[in-house]
Design an enzyme around this catalytic site. Structure first.
Site, PDB file in Angstrom:
ATOM      1  N   ARG A   1     -11.600   7.459  -4.144  1.00 39.44           N
ATOM      2  CA  ARG A   1     -11.027   6.013  -4.022  1.00 39.44           C
ATOM      3  C   ARG A   1     -11.340   5.263  -5.249  1.00 39.44           C
ATOM      4  NH1 ARG A   1      -9.698   8.543  -0.975  1.00 39.44           N
ATOM      5  NH2 ARG A   1     -10.159   8.557   1.303  1.00 39.44           N
TER       6      ARG A   1
ATOM      7  N   SER B   1     -11.968   1.674   6.398  1.00 38.90           N
ATOM      8  CA  SER B   1     -13.436   2.154   5.853  1.00 38.90           C
ATOM      9  C   SER B   1     -14.134   1.001   4.919  1.00 38.90           C
ATOM     10  CB  SER B   1     -13.383   3.674   5.240  1.00 38.90           C
ATOM     11  OG  SER B   1     -12.907   4.387   5.858  1.00 38.90           O
TER      12      SER B   1
ATOM     13  N   GLU C   1     -15.853   0.506  -0.368  1.00 38.12           N
ATOM     14  CA  GLU C   1     -14.491   0.817  -0.658  1.00 38.12           C
ATOM     15  C   GLU C   1     -13.893  -0.363  -0.788  1.00 38.12           C
ATOM     16  OE1 GLU C   1     -13.045   4.224   1.412  1.00 38.12           O
ATOM     17  OE2 GLU C   1     -11.201   3.369   1.655  1.00 38.12           O
TER      18      GLU C   1
HETATM   19  C1  LIG Z   1      -6.955  -0.244   9.742  1.00 36.74           C
HETATM   20  C2  LIG Z   1      -6.914   0.583   8.262  1.00 36.74           C
HETATM   21  C3  LIG Z   1      -7.072   1.564   7.994  1.00 36.74           C
HETATM   22  C4  LIG Z   1      -6.756   1.954   6.559  1.00 36.74           C
HETATM   23  N1  LIG Z   1      -6.978   3.495   6.436  1.00 36.74           N
HETATM   24  C5  LIG Z   1      -7.314   3.904   4.948  1.00 36.74           C
HETATM   25  C6  LIG Z   1      -7.281   5.374   4.607  1.00 36.74           C
HETATM   26  O1  LIG Z   1      -6.934   6.242   5.430  1.00 36.74           O
HETATM   27  N2  LIG Z   1      -7.084   5.675   3.243  1.00 36.74           N
HETATM   28  C7  LIG Z   1      -7.285   4.581   2.365  1.00 36.74           C
HETATM   29  O2  LIG Z   1      -7.453   5.127   1.184  1.00 36.74           O
HETATM   30  N3  LIG Z   1      -7.339   3.469   2.602  1.00 36.74           N
HETATM   31  C8  LIG Z   1      -7.348   2.878   3.803  1.00 36.74           C
HETATM   32  N4  LIG Z   1      -7.240   1.581   4.143  1.00 36.74           N
HETATM   33  C9  LIG Z   1      -7.180   0.609   3.116  1.00 36.74           C
HETATM   34  C10 LIG Z   1      -6.084  -0.089   2.523  1.00 36.74           C
HETATM   35  O3  LIG Z   1      -4.971   0.237   3.384  1.00 36.74           O
HETATM   36  C11 LIG Z   1      -5.668   0.687   1.137  1.00 36.74           C
HETATM   37  O4  LIG Z   1      -6.755   0.745   0.405  1.00 36.74           O
HETATM   38  C12 LIG Z   1      -4.353   0.138   0.629  1.00 36.74           C
HETATM   39  O5  LIG Z   1      -3.718   0.851  -0.410  1.00 36.74           O
HETATM   40  C13 LIG Z   1      -4.523  -1.492   0.259  1.00 36.74           C
HETATM   41  O6  LIG Z   1      -3.175  -1.851   0.009  1.00 36.74           O
HETATM   42  P1  LIG Z   1      -3.073  -3.288   0.107  1.00 36.74           P
HETATM   43  O7  LIG Z   1      -1.556  -3.792  -0.520  1.00 36.74           O
HETATM   44  O8  LIG Z   1      -3.427  -4.116   1.354  1.00 36.74           O
HETATM   45  O9  LIG Z   1      -4.059  -4.066  -0.915  1.00 36.74           O
HETATM   46  P2  LIG Z   1      -4.573  -5.063  -1.222  1.00 36.74           P
HETATM   47  O10 LIG Z   1      -5.862  -5.287  -0.154  1.00 36.74           O
HETATM   48  O11 LIG Z   1      -3.572  -6.395  -1.327  1.00 36.74           O
HETATM   49  O12 LIG Z   1      -5.572  -5.059  -2.609  1.00 36.74           O
HETATM   50  C14 LIG Z   1      -6.341  -4.233  -2.844  1.00 36.74           C
HETATM   51  C15 LIG Z   1      -6.894  -4.199  -4.335  1.00 36.74           C
HETATM   52  O13 LIG Z   1      -5.700  -3.717  -5.153  1.00 36.74           O
HETATM   53  C16 LIG Z   1      -5.506  -4.663  -5.948  1.00 36.74           C
HETATM   54  N5  LIG Z   1      -4.218  -4.931  -5.862  1.00 36.74           N
HETATM   55  C17 LIG Z   1      -3.182  -5.032  -4.955  1.00 36.74           C
HETATM   56  N6  LIG Z   1      -1.814  -4.776  -5.464  1.00 36.74           N
HETATM   57  C18 LIG Z   1      -1.870  -4.728  -6.697  1.00 36.74           C
HETATM   58  C19 LIG Z   1      -0.911  -4.601  -7.712  1.00 36.74           C
HETATM   59  N7  LIG Z   1       0.352  -4.724  -7.527  1.00 36.74           N
HETATM   60  N8  LIG Z   1      -1.371  -4.517  -9.100  1.00 36.74           N
HETATM   61  C20 LIG Z   1      -2.566  -4.607  -9.452  1.00 36.74           C
HETATM   62  N9  LIG Z   1      -3.527  -4.622  -8.490  1.00 36.74           N
HETATM   63  C21 LIG Z   1      -3.227  -4.682  -7.112  1.00 36.74           C
HETATM   64  C22 LIG Z   1      -6.230  -6.089  -5.464  1.00 36.74           C
HETATM   65  O14 LIG Z   1      -6.143  -7.088  -6.551  1.00 36.74           O
HETATM   66  C23 LIG Z   1      -7.303  -5.543  -4.852  1.00 36.74           C
HETATM   67  O15 LIG Z   1      -8.327  -5.476  -5.740  1.00 36.74           O
HETATM   68  C24 LIG Z   1      -7.023   1.108   5.548  1.00 36.74           C
HETATM   69  C25 LIG Z   1      -6.839  -0.224   5.673  1.00 36.74           C
HETATM   70  C26 LIG Z   1      -7.218  -0.507   7.275  1.00 36.74           C
HETATM   71  C27 LIG Z   1      -6.826  -1.932   7.398  1.00 36.74           C
END
Ligand SMILES: Cc1cc2nc3c(=O)[nH]c(=O)nc-3n(C[C@H](O)[C@H](O)[C@H](O)COP(=O)(O)OP(=O)(O)OC[C@H]3O[C@@H](n4cnc5c(N)ncnc54)[C@H](O)[C@@H]3O)c2cc1C
Length: 337
Positions: A164, A238, A333
């Site tokens: 992660r 998580s 995380e």
């Molecule tokens: C129900 C649920 C289940 C999940 N299950 C998992 C799982 O099984 N495994 C797992 O690893 N994660 C899981 N996650 C966490 C999450 O889905 C992942 O971390 C996902 O990749 C986040 O994507 P996002 O676009 O929503 O990121 P955001 O929440 O929008 O951003 C996350 C971080 O990345 C940065 N960021 C976002 N986009 C960019 C970009 N284009 N360039 C630079 N920085 C950027 C942001 O500034 C922030 O710091 C889960 C979340 C939920 C709600």
């Protein structure tokens, strides 16, 4: 490209936390990005890149510019009989990309089905589930340096992926905007059911995997049964990372806690953080508007109206009680803003 002021972020984070951004902009193409980099609002303010907001906790209004990634498109760059190289733009929904691969019978992403969020955020925390991490299939990451506006290509090694974790969460945190990710997938069946939960589910339900869609469906089904749907109950998956200890430490722990859940992985031993939290009595517990999910203690939920500070306070209490009982420090995380 239109830069707005005082933008409400409550629908842009899966926790459903109320917060505002001083400035807010959506980028839909690379032209928008160029305009954005030249704007005063971008140059003079703190920046936050946002995808699906599914790994973020807002604890206050953001006194800077929030850039929502809406860059779309999936294309095949190269292919042969065995492999395919695909470029997905960062604003694509991750699960849409997974479905694209599954429909086309490309193997590699199916264990990562149904993870919310954008493609562009997947390398940031090296998303993982059911025995696969996105680093296993990432070839390159395309990203813009926010100071120079120049595009760079990071190969897999340069992303410095860890559990992660990646270079984008550490020394390059906030310094690059990830515009696209290039993935290498397999056309040859490449089943990965080494993960215990997955293997047990297949055995218990006597499921024979025939194609990539079967595995994607099973993963989605397991996830739906365990994880709260953020559309119904605000959460960010998580909240804490699992804990890694050495084999020597494991022996000491097992003497004290013979029932302890653990998994041996190459050099280290993984202790599920959910188990530690549960043993401290937090599973299913509610504090005001914040709760610890009753099916998965790793997940904190917003029962409605919780502030980011409230969620953070509960997280801190959990960290303190796990440390007190086990002497292990849980790491977050979720990104706290
Ligand atoms: C129900 C649920 C289940 C999940 N299950 C998992 C799982 O099984 N495994 C797992 O690893 N994660 C899981 N996650 C966490 C999450 O889905 C992942 O971390 C996902 O990749 C986040 O994507 P996002 O676009 O929503 O990121 P955001 O929440 O929008 O951003 C996350 C971080 O990345 C940065 N960021 C976002 N986009 C960019 C970009 N284009 N360039 C630079 N920085 C950027 C942001 O500034 C922030 O710091 C889960 C979340 C939920 C709600």
């Amino acid at each position: 490209m239109k830069i707005e002021q005082n933008h409400n972020l409550s629908k842009l984070n899966t926790f459903g936390i109320t917060a505002k951004a001083k400035f807010f902009v959506e980028v839909k193409n690379e032209e928008d990005l160029k305009d954005l980099f030249n704007s005063v609002e971008f140059k003079n303010n703190e920046k936050l890149f946002l995808g699906g907001g599914s790994n973020i906790l807002f604890t206050k209004d953001f006194d800077g510019i929030v850039i929502l990634n809406k860059l779309k498109g999936i294309e095949i760059l190269r292919e042969n009989n065995e492999e395919v190289l695909l470029k997905a733009m960062g604003g694509e929904l991750w699960n849409d990309f997974v479905n694209f691969a599954v429909i086309n019978n490309y193997w590699g992403v199916e264990n990562l089905s149904l993870i919310p969020g954008s493609v562009g955020a997947t390398p940031v925390q090296n998303i993982g589930a059911y025995g696969v991490e996105v680093k296993d299939i990432i070839e390159n990451v395309e990203a813009y340096d926010i100071n120079t506006g120049e595009k760079s290509i990071f190969n897999n090694k340069e992303c410095e992926f860890g559990y992660r974790d990646s270079v984008f969460k550490n020394k390059l945190k906030g310094k690059y905007f990830i515009s696209a990710v290039i993935f290498k997938l397999s056309k040859i069946p490449n089943l990965n059911i080494s993960y215990k939960v997955l293997k047990d589910y297949l055995n218990k339900n006597k499921i024979q995997i025939k194609n990539v869609k079967d595995i994607s469906d099973v993963v989605a089904e397991i996830r739906r049964s365990k994880l709260p749907n953020p559309k119904i109950l605000g959460n960010a998956g998580s909240f804490f990372k699992n804990v890694y200890i050495t084999e020597n430490e494991l022996e000491n722990f097992l003497e004290k806690y013979p029932q302890m859940s653990y998994f041996k992985e190459e050099e280290h031993v993984k202790i599920p953080a959910g188990w530690l939290i549960e043993k401290c009595g937090w599973k299913g517990k509610r504090v005001g508007n914040v709760g610890v999910h009753d099916k998965q203690a790793l997940v904190l939920v917003n029962y409605g109206g919780a502030s980011g500070e409230e969620v953070k306070n509960v997280a801190e209490q959990i960290i303190a009680s796990v440390f007190e009982k086990f002497g292990l420090k849980l790491a977050l995380e979720v990104n706290i803003v």
